[in-house]
Design a protein around this motif. Structure first.
Motif, PDB file in Angstrom:
ATOM      1  N   PHE A 110       0.831  -1.201   0.000  1.00  0.00           N
ATOM      2  CA  PHE A 110       0.000   0.000   0.000  1.00  0.00           C
ATOM      3  C   PHE A 110       0.868   1.255   0.000  1.00  0.00           C
ATOM      4  O   PHE A 110       0.567   2.225  -0.691  1.00  0.00           O
ATOM      5  CB  PHE A 110      -0.935  -0.008   1.220  1.00  0.00           C
ATOM      6  N   LEU A 111       1.968   1.229   0.743  1.00  0.00           N
ATOM      7  CA  LEU A 111       2.898   2.357   0.775  1.00  0.00           C
ATOM      8  C   LEU A 111       3.488   2.602  -0.614  1.00  0.00           C
ATOM      9  O   LEU A 111       3.557   3.745  -1.078  1.00  0.00           O
ATOM     10  CB  LEU A 111       4.014   2.095   1.783  1.00  0.00           C
ATOM     11  N   ALA A 112       3.909   1.542  -1.292  1.00  0.00           N
ATOM     12  CA  ALA A 112       4.495   1.696  -2.625  1.00  0.00           C
ATOM     13  C   ALA A 112       3.485   2.281  -3.607  1.00  0.00           C
ATOM     14  O   ALA A 112       3.804   3.209  -4.359  1.00  0.00           O
ATOM     15  CB  ALA A 112       5.004   0.345  -3.126  1.00  0.00           C
ATOM     16  N   VAL A 113       2.266   1.779  -3.587  1.00  0.00           N
ATOM     17  CA  VAL A 113       1.235   2.277  -4.496  1.00  0.00           C
ATOM     18  C   VAL A 113       0.918   3.739  -4.184  1.00  0.00           C
ATOM     19  O   VAL A 113       0.799   4.575  -5.089  1.00  0.00           O
ATOM     20  CB  VAL A 113      -0.030   1.385  -4.405  1.00  0.00           C
ATOM     21  N   SER A 114       0.805   4.065  -2.896  1.00  0.00           N
ATOM     22  CA  SER A 114       0.505   5.455  -2.498  1.00  0.00           C
ATOM     23  C   SER A 114       1.614   6.406  -2.912  1.00  0.00           C
ATOM     24  O   SER A 114       1.346   7.506  -3.409  1.00  0.00           O
ATOM     25  CB  SER A 114       0.305   5.538  -0.982  1.00  0.00           C
ATOM     26  N   LEU A 115       2.857   6.004  -2.708  1.00  0.00           N
ATOM     27  CA  LEU A 115       3.980   6.848  -3.122  1.00  0.00           C
ATOM     28  C   LEU A 115       3.980   7.061  -4.629  1.00  0.00           C
ATOM     29  O   LEU A 115       4.239   8.161  -5.115  1.00  0.00           O
ATOM     30  CB  LEU A 115       5.305   6.228  -2.688  1.00  0.00           C
ATOM     31  N   ALA A 148       8.707   4.421  -4.834  1.00  0.00           N
ATOM     32  CA  ALA A 148       7.651   3.439  -5.078  1.00  0.00           C
ATOM     33  C   ALA A 148       8.168   2.270  -5.915  1.00  0.00           C
ATOM     34  O   ALA A 148       7.873   1.108  -5.624  1.00  0.00           O
ATOM     35  CB  ALA A 148       6.469   4.103  -5.771  1.00  0.00           C
ATOM     36  N   VAL A 149       8.953   2.578  -6.936  1.00  0.00           N
ATOM     37  CA  VAL A 149       9.494   1.528  -7.793  1.00  0.00           C
ATOM     38  C   VAL A 149      10.463   0.644  -7.018  1.00  0.00           C
ATOM     39  O   VAL A 149      10.413  -0.590  -7.103  1.00  0.00           O
ATOM     40  CB  VAL A 149      10.169   2.145  -9.043  1.00  0.00           C
ATOM     41  N   ILE A 150      11.331   1.269  -6.226  1.00  0.00           N
ATOM     42  CA  ILE A 150      12.303   0.496  -5.434  1.00  0.00           C
ATOM     43  C   ILE A 150      11.582  -0.409  -4.445  1.00  0.00           C
ATOM     44  O   ILE A 150      11.912  -1.594  -4.310  1.00  0.00           O
ATOM     45  CB  ILE A 150      13.292   1.447  -4.720  1.00  0.00           C
ATOM     46  N   ILE A 151      10.596   0.138  -3.744  1.00  0.00           N
ATOM     47  CA  ILE A 151       9.845  -0.669  -2.782  1.00  0.00           C
ATOM     48  C   ILE A 151       9.079  -1.763  -3.504  1.00  0.00           C
ATOM     49  O   ILE A 151       9.062  -2.923  -3.068  1.00  0.00           O
ATOM     50  CB  ILE A 151       8.896   0.220  -1.947  1.00  0.00           C
ATOM     51  N   GLY A 152       8.451  -1.431  -4.627  1.00  0.00           N
ATOM     52  CA  GLY A 152       7.678  -2.407  -5.374  1.00  0.00           C
ATOM     53  C   GLY A 152       8.515  -3.534  -5.960  1.00  0.00           C
ATOM     54  O   GLY A 152       8.093  -4.688  -5.957  1.00  0.00           O
ATOM     55  N   LEU A 153       9.700  -3.208  -6.442  1.00  0.00           N
ATOM     56  CA  LEU A 153      10.558  -4.247  -7.030  1.00  0.00           C
ATOM     57  C   LEU A 153      11.079  -5.227  -5.978  1.00  0.00           C
ATOM     58  O   LEU A 153      11.336  -6.392  -6.297  1.00  0.00           O
ATOM     59  CB  LEU A 153      11.735  -3.600  -7.769  1.00  0.00           C
ATOM     60  N   TRP A 155       9.386  -5.980  -3.237  1.00  0.00           N
ATOM     61  CA  TRP A 155       8.268  -6.541  -2.488  1.00  0.00           C
ATOM     62  C   TRP A 155       8.092  -7.990  -2.858  1.00  0.00           C
ATOM     63  O   TRP A 155       8.236  -8.327  -4.025  1.00  0.00           O
ATOM     64  CB  TRP A 155       7.001  -5.741  -2.798  1.00  0.00           C
ATOM     65  N   PRO A 156       7.815  -8.906  -1.994  1.00  0.00           N
ATOM     66  CA  PRO A 156       7.528  -8.824  -0.572  1.00  0.00           C
ATOM     67  C   PRO A 156       8.746  -9.016   0.324  1.00  0.00           C
ATOM     68  O   PRO A 156       8.609  -9.046   1.537  1.00  0.00           O
ATOM     69  CB  PRO A 156       6.522  -9.944  -0.355  1.00  0.00           C
ATOM     70  N   VAL A 157       9.932  -9.117  -0.274  1.00  0.00           N
ATOM     71  CA  VAL A 157      11.135  -9.350   0.539  1.00  0.00           C
ATOM     72  C   VAL A 157      11.371  -8.201   1.520  1.00  0.00           C
ATOM     73  O   VAL A 157      11.727  -8.421   2.675  1.00  0.00           O
ATOM     74  CB  VAL A 157      12.373  -9.545  -0.376  1.00  0.00           C
ATOM     75  N   ASN A 158      11.156  -6.967   1.054  1.00  0.00           N
ATOM     76  CA  ASN A 158      11.442  -5.822   1.892  1.00  0.00           C
ATOM     77  C   ASN A 158      10.415  -5.583   2.995  1.00  0.00           C
ATOM     78  O   ASN A 158      10.550  -4.666   3.781  1.00  0.00           O
ATOM     79  CB  ASN A 158      11.602  -4.565   1.052  1.00  0.00           C
ATOM     80  N   THR A 159       9.372  -6.395   3.058  1.00  0.00           N
ATOM     81  CA  THR A 159       8.350  -6.183   4.073  1.00  0.00           C
ATOM     82  C   THR A 159       8.874  -6.399   5.478  1.00  0.00           C
ATOM     83  O   THR A 159       8.263  -5.953   6.439  1.00  0.00           O
ATOM     84  CB  THR A 159       7.139  -7.106   3.849  1.00  0.00           C
ATOM     85  N   LEU A 160       9.990  -7.074   5.607  1.00  0.00           N
ATOM     86  CA  LEU A 160      10.536  -7.331   6.935  1.00  0.00           C
ATOM     87  C   LEU A 160      11.280  -6.136   7.509  1.00  0.00           C
ATOM     88  O   LEU A 160      11.583  -6.110   8.693  1.00  0.00           O
ATOM     89  CB  LEU A 160      11.474  -8.547   6.902  1.00  0.00           C
ATOM     90  N   TRP A 161      11.605  -5.140   6.677  1.00  0.00           N
ATOM     91  CA  TRP A 161      12.405  -4.029   7.196  1.00  0.00           C
ATOM     92  C   TRP A 161      11.987  -2.642   6.727  1.00  0.00           C
ATOM     93  O   TRP A 161      12.326  -1.646   7.345  1.00  0.00           O
ATOM     94  CB  TRP A 161      13.883  -4.237   6.862  1.00  0.00           C
ATOM     95  N   ILE A 162      11.226  -2.510   5.649  1.00  0.00           N
ATOM     96  CA  ILE A 162      10.990  -1.182   5.067  1.00  0.00           C
ATOM     97  C   ILE A 162      10.160  -0.280   5.978  1.00  0.00           C
ATOM     98  O   ILE A 162      10.460   0.907   6.136  1.00  0.00           O
ATOM     99  CB  ILE A 162      10.368  -1.292   3.649  1.00  0.00           C
ATOM    100  N   LEU A 163       9.106  -0.807   6.606  1.00  0.00           N
ATOM    101  CA  LEU A 163       8.306   0.025   7.501  1.00  0.00           C
ATOM    102  C   LEU A 163       9.124   0.470   8.711  1.00  0.00           C
ATOM    103  O   LEU A 163       8.997   1.606   9.186  1.00  0.00           O
ATOM    104  CB  LEU A 163       7.049  -0.723   7.953  1.00  0.00           C
TER     105      LEU A 163
END
Length: 191
Positions: A110-115, A148-153, A155-163
Motif C-alpha cells: 500500500f505504501l508503494a502504491v501510495s507513493l 515506489a518503484v524500489i519498494i515495489g521491485l 516486495w515482498p522481501v522488503n516487508t521485513l524491514w521497510i516500515l
C-alpha cells in the motif's frame, strides 16, 4: 514605546508560540526521538512489527468508536453502515495482530502504491502549473515515484524491514528538527 518596538508587524510578541518556555522540553523531546530512531534503526524487523501493531491497534480503536457511533445514530440505514464499517475495522485489526508479517506486507505494498500515485500527481500538477519553483515539485514527484518503484521491485522481501526503516528515519528527522528548534531559541534574561 519599548513594548511596541518588541512586537512584530502582526502585533505579536517576540515569542508568539511560547518557544522560550518550552525550550527544555523541545530539546528533551528531540533527543528522545533521535534516540528512539536510532533504536529502531538498530533492529528494523522489530520496528516493522511495532509499526504494524500500532496500525492494528488504531484499527481496533477506530472500529470500537464506529460501533459506538452506530448505536448513537437514529436512522437504521446509516447505523447499519457505521456498524458494518466498525466490524470490518475490528476484523482488520484482529487480522493484523494474528499475522503481523502478512499485515506488514500489505502495508508495504500500500505504501508503494501510495507513493507512486502521489509522485505522479505531483508531476502532473508541476507540469500543468506555470509557477516559479515547480522544478522542486518535479524533483519531489520523481523521488516519490523512484521510492515506489524500489519498494515495489523488492516486495515482498522488503516487508521485513521497510516500515521499520521509514519509522526510524522519521523519528530521527523529527528529533533533529525539534533539537534544532529548541537549541536555536534563546532563553529569556534572568533564567
Amino acid at each position: 514605546m519599548a513594548e511596541f518596538a518588541r512586537q512584530s508587524r502582526w502585533g505579536l510578541g517576540s515569542d508568539p508560540l511560547g518557544l522560550r518556555a518550552a525550550r527544555g522540553w523541545l530539546v528533551a523531546l528531540g533527543a528522545a526521538l533521535v534516540l528512539l530512531g536510532l533504536c529502531a534503526s538498530a533492529n528494523l524487523f522489530l520496528a516493522t512489527v511495532a509499526t504494524t501493531y500500532y496500525v492494528g491497534a488504531m484499527m481496533l480503536v477506530g472500529g470500537v468508536f464506529q460501533i459506538l457511533h452506530a448505536f448513537g445514530t437514529r436512522k437504521w440505514g446509516s447505523a447499519g453502515l457505521w456498524l458494518l464499517s466498525g466490524v470490518l475495522y475490528l476484523l482488520a485489526g484482529f487480522a493484523v495482530f494474528s499475522d503481523p508479517l502478512f499485515a506488514a506486507a500489505v502495508l508495504t505494498l500500500f505504501l508503494a502504491v501510495s507513493l507512486g500515485f502521489s509522485g505522479l500527481l505531483r508531476l502532473w500538477v508541476a507540469i500543468g502549473a506555470g509557477v516559479a519553483g515547480r522544478g522542486w515539485m518535479v524533483v519531489s514527484g520523481i523521488a516519490s515515484i523512484a521510492a515506489a518503484v524500489i519498494i515495489g521491485l523488492e516486495w515482498p522481501v522488503n516487508t521485513l524491514w521497510i516500515l521499520g526503516l521509514i519509522l526510524a528515519v522519521d523519528l530521527i528527522f523529527q528529533g533533529v528538527a525539534l533539537l534544532a528548534v529548541g537549541l536555536s531559541v534563546k532563553t529569556p534574561r534572568g533564567i
